[in-house]
Design a protein around this motif. Structure first.
Motif, PDB file in Angstrom:
ATOM      1  N   UNK A 126      30.179  21.509  34.794  1.00 54.98           N
ATOM      2  CA  UNK A 126      31.031  20.444  35.297  1.00 54.98           C
ATOM      3  C   UNK A 126      32.765  20.964  34.758  1.00 54.98           C
ATOM      4  N   UNK A 127      32.559  21.586  33.534  1.00 56.86           N
ATOM      5  CA  UNK A 127      33.590  21.887  32.756  1.00 56.86           C
ATOM      6  C   UNK A 127      34.531  23.113  34.011  1.00 56.86           C
ATOM      7  N   UNK A 128      33.637  23.966  34.366  1.00 60.72           N
ATOM      8  CA  UNK A 128      33.806  25.135  34.939  1.00 60.72           C
ATOM      9  C   UNK A 128      34.330  24.362  36.435  1.00 60.72           C
ATOM     10  N   UNK A 129      33.773  23.790  36.250  1.00 64.95           N
ATOM     11  CA  UNK A 129      33.943  23.607  38.285  1.00 64.95           C
ATOM     12  C   UNK A 129      34.795  22.880  38.382  1.00 64.95           C
ATOM     13  N   UNK A 130      36.248  22.351  37.547  1.00 66.55           N
ATOM     14  CA  UNK A 130      36.475  21.294  37.150  1.00 66.55           C
ATOM     15  C   UNK A 130      37.847  21.954  36.747  1.00 66.55           C
ATOM     16  N   UNK A 131      38.063  23.887  36.389  1.00 66.24           N
ATOM     17  CA  UNK A 131      39.259  24.159  36.271  1.00 66.24           C
ATOM     18  C   UNK A 131      38.965  25.760  36.909  1.00 66.24           C
ATOM     19  N   UNK A 132      40.060  25.898  37.550  1.00 66.15           N
ATOM     20  CA  UNK A 132      40.531  26.628  38.941  1.00 66.15           C
ATOM     21  C   UNK A 132      40.228  28.398  37.486  1.00 66.15           C
ATOM     22  N   UNK A 133      39.379  29.144  38.708  1.00 66.42           N
ATOM     23  CA  UNK A 133      39.590  30.686  37.880  1.00 66.42           C
ATOM     24  C   UNK A 133      39.785  31.360  38.856  1.00 66.42           C
ATOM     25  N   UNK A 134      40.016  32.603  38.308  1.00 61.28           N
ATOM     26  CA  UNK A 134      40.052  34.411  39.914  1.00 61.28           C
ATOM     27  C   UNK A 134      39.511  35.401  38.600  1.00 61.28           C
ATOM     28  N   UNK A 135      38.323  35.587  39.289  1.00 62.21           N
ATOM     29  CA  UNK A 135      37.323  36.184  38.365  1.00 62.21           C
ATOM     30  C   UNK A 135      37.194  37.195  38.371  1.00 62.21           C
ATOM     31  N   UNK A 136      38.252  37.842  38.610  1.00 61.17           N
ATOM     32  CA  UNK A 136      39.491  39.389  38.462  1.00 61.17           C
ATOM     33  C   UNK A 136      40.027  38.735  36.815  1.00 61.17           C
ATOM     34  N   UNK A 137      40.359  38.006  36.397  1.00 59.34           N
ATOM     35  CA  UNK A 137      41.333  37.898  35.587  1.00 59.34           C
ATOM     36  C   UNK A 137      41.181  36.959  34.237  1.00 59.34           C
ATOM     37  N   UNK A 138      39.927  35.889  34.920  1.00 58.43           N
ATOM     38  CA  UNK A 138      38.987  34.374  34.172  1.00 58.43           C
ATOM     39  C   UNK A 138      40.740  33.531  33.785  1.00 58.43           C
ATOM     40  N   UNK A 139      41.885  33.738  34.628  1.00 63.89           N
ATOM     41  CA  UNK A 139      42.560  33.336  33.825  1.00 63.89           C
ATOM     42  C   UNK A 139      43.835  32.209  35.079  1.00 63.89           C
TER      43      UNK A 139
END
Length: 306
Positions: free
Chosen positions: A293-306
């Motif tokens: 639930x936390x991860x789904x609500x926080x956008x991220x890019x798999x290459x940098x994770x930011x």
């Protein structure tokens, strides 16, 4: 109308508390913030005792929840004066203002008041903090109990929940290293596999706090010290493995079986939660459900994770 002031409403736990309490139709919630002020919060520097006194006089809450703190152990080691100002002196000033008002005060503390050698720990177990953070939070507990007889300390372990950046929780702070280890040229990420933690979901803590406030509103305020904790023991390495699974990353993780932190940390500070459970208080969301639930609500890019 029952009015609650949440001190530190912009933080990881504070936001969850405000979200939970705002759902109560007959309650009024006022939140304060300092480093991340927002239009719906009142600016307040908890290091300013006069400002605290004026805030409590003006808002006249029935209860105050102190969620503001310096919670980073390494920062507390380097800056003990800051730790004391936020974790001890501010608690004393808030409790004093609440005592004059006749308001109930709930102060958040930590499992790090214990040395981690004889779990599980109950509210009456003897504290023995290993680091400056734990010492400052224990002093904060004493500041509350010495200043008001109408208050409660809620000790909590490692928290995670909806975030505004990866570093906000020691759980989600692992994501960048996990993602980097999964990249084409990434090096394996070494993760602590020695200290046992009990990750606890902030919306569950907020639910518990709302139940505690309901008892106060009904004239049955809880006093003294209580504990709440998740019930799934995990090392940082095990947390990282489950994060990688949730993110569907082929991470390269290496368990580190001896302590490597510069700041000493306890081995296992499992908090026994029976006192609240016996009052019918509590909720636990499974870690795998909550972290997704936390991860789904926080956008991220798999290459940098930011």
């Amino acid at each position: 109308m029952f009015k609650v002031a949440v001190i530190g409403a912009s933080g990881l736990l504070g936001r969850a508390i405000v979200d939970e309490l705002a759902r109560q139709p007959t309650w009024q919630v006022v939140g304060t913030a300092f480093s991340r002020p927002a239009p719906d919060t009142v600016p307040l520097d908890v290091r300013d005792s006069r400002a605290i006194e004026q805030f409590v006089e003006r808002e006249a809450p029935d209860a105050l929840v102190i969620a503001a703190a310096e919670r980073r152990p390494d920062v507390c080691e380097r800056q003990p004066e800051l730790a004391r100002a936020l974790n001890v002196d501010a608690v004393r000033a808030i409790a004093a203002a609440a005592q004059r008002r006749g308001a109930w005060t709930l102060s958040i503390s930590t499992d790090y008041v214990f040395d981690g050698t004889h779990p599980p720990y109950r509210p009456d177990s003897a504290p023995a903090p290993l680091n400056a953070y734990g010492r400052s939070k224990l002093e904060g507990e004493h500041a509350l109990t010495a200043t008001t007889d109408f208050g409660c300390v809620l000790r909590l372990p490692l928290l995670y929940g909806p975030i505004v950046d990866w570093a906000e929780s020691a759980v989600t702070s692992l994501v960048p290293a996990i993602a980097a280890s999964a990249s084409a040229h990434g090096q394996p990420a070494s993760m602590d596999a020695w200290a046992i933690r009990y990750p606890t979901f902030t919306p569950d803590v907020a639910f518990v706090i709302r139940q505690m406030l309901e008892r106060h509103a009904a004239g049955n305020a809880i006093r003294g010290i209580v504990h709440w904790s998740g019930d799934e023991p995990m090392t940082k390495y095990e947390i990282a493995v489950r994060l990688a699974e949730a993110l569907q990353l082929d991470a390269h993780l290496t368990p580190q079986h001896t302590p490597t932190d510069a700041t000493p940390r306890p081995h296992n500070c499992h908090l026994a939660s029976e006192r609240l459970e016996e009052l019918g208080i509590g909720r636990r969301t499974p870690f795998d459900t909550a972290i997704r639930e936390v991860l789904a609500a926080f956008p991220w890019r798999g290459d940098t994770a930011v």
